[in-house]
Design a protein around this motif. Structure first.
Motif, PDB file in Angstrom:
ATOM      1  N   ARG A  90       0.828  -1.214   0.000  1.00 23.81           N
ATOM      2  CA  ARG A  90       0.000   0.000   0.000  1.00 23.81           C
ATOM      3  C   ARG A  90       0.861   1.261   0.000  1.00 23.81           C
ATOM      4  O   ARG A  90       0.394   2.333  -0.404  1.00 23.81           O
ATOM      5  N   GLY A 126      -3.738  -1.389  -4.141  1.00 26.99           N
ATOM      6  CA  GLY A 126      -2.745  -1.442  -3.082  1.00 26.99           C
ATOM      7  C   GLY A 126      -3.007  -2.500  -2.042  1.00 26.99           C
ATOM      8  O   GLY A 126      -2.394  -2.497  -0.964  1.00 26.99           O
ATOM      9  N   ALA A 135      -6.267   1.919   0.134  1.00 29.14           N
ATOM     10  CA  ALA A 135      -6.511   0.477   0.006  1.00 29.14           C
ATOM     11  C   ALA A 135      -7.214  -0.045   1.251  1.00 29.14           C
ATOM     12  O   ALA A 135      -6.860   0.305   2.379  1.00 29.14           O
TER      13      ALA A 135
END
Length: 478
Positions: free
Chosen positions: A62, A171, A143
């Protein structure tokens, strides 16, 4: 054609793990009934390791900049294309569909990775003007977290690709459990992403007893999002499990696609293309056209063309040139086709083509056309998910729409007409997430894929597809 079958593994923490002492499941070529290999089934310790790895990898992925995530996904897409002949061969060997269909599926899977690579670069938020001086208000998209993904056997390339491409672009780290009957295709996609430089542990592939794997993954507090493609009953079960942890779930479930054919349509084209669409993938396609509702004035003409086109289809091993309809995936599918046809005939239906299993090796069933099927027959209510097409008459637009919308499914629907007013009315009136008017091909990377009612929750593909792997965060700063 490179037709050798790959060795099968689990893919956990960046390692390709052979069966060893683990239990295994047979993978069988449905055209020849020969064993292709044995897929290792994950143990409780394997699943625990996958979860812990997914949690660690999420922090890495992420925080990887969107441009780098996009580069890796694009490189993965290019490797899938370079290896498409081999992957298509794997797909046909384990799932059975004709090689031409497998090639198309693999290339479209690559397209999803390329599409969502670009979407990774377009994740944005907004600045919202405040009613208070000196306050900055931001809305960011981030994310959602580690994802548990579950995919079936019938589209072992494109279904995992839809889920993986969107989740990875957002992500998220992903643990995916593909269908145990067609594992090599999904592993080949994972291999391409690994070779493209995806950080270790961001993607993990496990196999196992479906109920045990889903129960373990969904119950874990590490998993923040669930996505499933499969049957309605299993979708309900997984949705209930996700609800216990208040976890969002995307569901792409079954369908019983109606086709409305009006008297002003190009009847022959609707029939010939309809037969090709219905029996593509041996009918094991969730968005397939299954119930053909034909306006009474052109019913006989349509049925004549449809039956002729059906009888001309070549059934056989998907690896053989010229094959248009391959085998069913397993003996369960054969038994279901026999039961549905027998039930319909016992209640008065007519078999206009096919209707029985093909003698010899393999799970082959004749492309079947049923007419005059009474409403109480099972096939009028259950998704056949096999090579059965049902012919029905209707009179007015309202009658056709009522029958098309009668069932709790709402995945795909189709209509054929040359009247612009009718096209608008059916587009508005059909209760389905995807509608094709004067065409059967309705799936594209840039468009959302999903249904209404009991056919699912949420969409995959298109700009909408990535949204289900993101959360909104509001930040107010003085």
């Amino acid at each position: 054609m490179d037709a050798h079958y790959d060795f099968l593994y689990l893919f956990i923490n960046g390692e390709w793990i052979a069966a060893g002492e683990r239990d295994t499941a047979r993978v069988v070529n449905p055209a020849t009934l020969q064993e292709l290999g044995r897929v290792p089934l994950a143990t409780a310790a394997d699943l625990d390791q996958a979860l812990q790895t997914a949690e660690r990898a999420f922090d890495v992925w992420r925080n990887t900049v969107p441009a780098e995530r996009a580069r890796i996904l694009k490189d993965g897409a290019n490797l899938i294309r370079e290896r498409s002949e081999h992957i298509a061969g794997l797909l046909t060997l384990e799932e059975g569909k004709p090689l031409a269909e497998s090639r198309d599926e693999v290339l479209r899977a690559a397209d999803y990775f390329e599409w969502f690579a670009e979407e990774a670069r377009r994740i944005d938020g907004r600045v919202v003007p405040s009613n208070r001086r000196g306050v900055q208000q931001l809305v960011k998209k981030q994310a959602i977290g580690p994802v548990a993904a579950f995919t079936p056997w019938n589209f072992p390339a494109i279904t995992p690709a839809r889920k993986l491409s969107a989740a990875l672009a957002a992500g998220c780290s992903v643990i995916i459990k593909p269908g145990e009957e067609s594992p090599a295709t999904a592993l080949a996609l994972a291999r391409a992403l690994d070779d493209a430089g995806l950080p270790k542990g961001v993607l993990q592939v496990v196999f196992g007893v479906p109920d045990e794997v889903s129960k373990t993954l969904i119950a874990s507090p590490i998993i923040r999002k669930v996505t499933f493609t499969g049957s309605v009953p299993i979708g309900r079960l997984l949705a209930a499990r996700a609800a216990e942890g208040v976890k969002p779930i995307t569901l792409e479930l079954g369908g019983h696609g109606p086709v409305l054919v009006f008297k002003d349509a190009d009847v022959e084209r609707a029939a010939v293309e309809g037969a090709a669409n219905r029996f593509r993938g041996t009918g094991q396609v969730c968005i397939s056209s299954t119930r053909f509702l034909i306006q009474r004035e052109v019913y006989d003409e349509f049925v004549g063309h449809f039956v002729s086109a059906t009888q001309a289809l070549k059934v056989g091993d998907g690896m053989q040139p010229g094959t248009q309809v391959g085998p069913l995936a397993n003996p369960r599918q054969i038994a279901k086709m026999e039961e549905l046809v027998a039930d319909a005939v016992a209640r008065g239906a007519k078999v206009l083509a096919g209707g029985k299993r093909v003698a010899g090796e393999g799970y082959f069933f004749e492309p079947t056309v049923l007419a005059d099927v009474p409403m109480e027959a099972r096939v009028m209510h259950e998704e056949p998910f096999g090579p059965i097409a049902v012919m029905m008459r209707f009179d007015q637009l309202e009658d056709g729409l009522a029958e098309a919308n009668r069932l709790p499914y709402g995945l795909s629907a189709y209509a054929f007409t040359n009247n612009a007013r009718t096209a608008l009315d059916v587009g508005d009136g059909l209760e389905a997430g995807m509608i094709g008017i004067n065409q059967y091909r309705i799936v594209s990377t840039e468009l959302p894929f999903g249904g209404l009612k009991e056919s699912g929750i949420g969409s995959e593909g298109g700009a909408e597809g990535i949204e289900f792997y993101l959360t909104n965060k509001f930040i107010s700063q003085v």
